[in-house]
Write an enzyme that holds these catalytic residues in place. Structure first.
Site, short mmCIF file in Angstrom:
data_model
loop_
_atom_site.label_atom_id
_atom_site.label_comp_id
_atom_site.label_asym_id
_atom_site.label_seq_id
_atom_site.Cartn_x
_atom_site.Cartn_y
_atom_site.Cartn_z
N MET A 24 0.72 -1.36 -0.06
CA MET A 24 -0.09 -0.03 0.26
C MET A 24 0.98 1.31 -0.09
O MET A 24 0.36 2.39 0.38
CB MET A 24 -0.73 0.08 1.20
CG MET A 24 -1.72 -1.33 1.14
SD MET A 24 -3.41 -0.90 2.08
CE MET A 24 -2.83 -0.84 3.79
N ALA A 26 4.09 3.81 0.89
CA ALA A 26 4.92 4.69 2.19
C ALA A 26 5.73 3.54 2.37
O ALA A 26 5.96 2.80 3.74
CB ALA A 26 3.83 4.52 3.42
N HIS A 31 9.18 -3.56 3.30
CA HIS A 31 8.48 -3.67 1.92
C HIS A 31 10.03 -3.82 1.27
O HIS A 31 10.12 -4.81 0.43
CB HIS A 31 8.20 -2.34 1.41
CG HIS A 31 6.76 -1.82 2.32
ND1 HIS A 31 6.66 -1.04 2.73
CD2 HIS A 31 5.69 -2.63 2.19
CE1 HIS A 31 5.50 -0.78 3.42
NE2 HIS A 31 4.86 -1.69 2.86
#
Ligand code: AMP
Length: 274
Positions: A24, A26, A31
């Site tokens: 998603m 940010a 990540h």
């Protein structure tokens, strides 16, 4: 790095291994560790950035969820992403209304506290899988139940995708990286480190043979004293997230707790250190 804004223009090396990391945005080191891993395993990492409205509850943070898109693109490229897909909500959700519901593993924990959340997750992940057509998908164990839900969906829908559960990336004090950590005040950020420590203590006590209910009670009380509003704290099996009654080597401690307005989740397994 290629950047695609629509499904129609998407052009990937289908027929070769493709590693997919849905996010998603940010983006943080958690990540990026998934992107690096996707590249390492498949040679071609695709990232999607999509703040999925259907997985947010009515009183959750959909509108204020951070969307630093330029920075995300730079970070994704640095981590080795070959392509990024940034679809808009209309293209993902219109005009047909189709939903993916996974039973069983969605009933407890997050499923109880966030009604509809996993239907939103399963639906968007199924759509993204069909768009990207990856051979491999990379998800963070940070969201343990989400892993179990997507694994169940892949099995149930007979999707030809290898699922990879990847380790949780943590700050030096143990706090799991999360896009929502930025909502914490300085003091809350310090307090937040109690969460992984409680999980670790809980696992050590279980390993030492203490009574499970007693251990859960003690750690819950400690978190409450530190200022957390504990939604659940449990010891579960790693695949179905069913509660365990005694030590299992693959057992995991899971927690969801609010610190002020910020809801944090985490989980830890035996022998995992930070
Ligand atoms: P999100 O952007 O929050 O939807 O997360 C996208 C993916 O990154 C999911 O597979 C998450 O489980 C994973 N993720 C989030 N935080 C971490 C972390 N601290 N370490 C590893 N993976 C993470």
């Amino acid at each position: 790095m290629k950047v695609f804004h629509t499904i129609r223009e998407l052009d990937l090396p289908w027929g070769n291994p493709i590693g997919f990391v849905p996010t998603m945005g940010a983006l943080h080191e958690g990540h990026l560790s998934l992107i690096r891993r996707a590249k390492e395993v498949t040679g071609y990492a695709v990232v999607s950035i999509f703040v999925n409205p259907t997985q947010f509850g009515p009183n959750e943070d959909f509108t204020r969820y951070p969307r630093p898109i330029e920075r995300d693109l730079e970070l994704a490229e640095t981590a080795g992403a070959a392509a990024v897909l940034i679809p808009d909500v209309g293209e993902i959700y219109g005009p047909d209304q189709v939903w993916v519901r996974v039973d069983g593993v969605t009933e407890l924990w997050e499923g109880e506290w966030r009604p509809g959340h996993f239907e939103g997750v399963a639906t968007v992940v199924a759509k993204l899988f069909n768009i990207v057509r990856p051979t491999d998908a990379f998800f963070g164990t940070k969201d343990l139940q989400q892993c179990a839900v997507v694994e169940s969906m892949i099995r149930g829908l007979k999707m030809p995708i290898r699922f990879h559960r990847e380790p949780t990336y943590r700050e030096p004090d143990g706090l799991a990286l999360s896009s929502r950590n930025r909502y914490l005040s300085e003091q809350e950020r310090t307090t937040a480190a109690h969460l992984p420590r409680s999980l670790r203590d809980l696992l050590l006590d279980i390993e030492a043979g203490k009574v499970l209910d007693q251990v859960l009670y003690e750690q819950r009380s400690e978190l409450q004293q530190a200022g957390f509003d504990v939604q659940y704290l449990a010891y579960v099996d790693a695949t179905k997230l069913a509660p365990l009654t005694r030590f299992e080597p693959s057992g995991r401690a899971i927690v969801a707790a609010k610190l002020g307005a910020t809801r944090l989740i985490d989980n830890l397994g035996h022998g995992e250190s930070f």
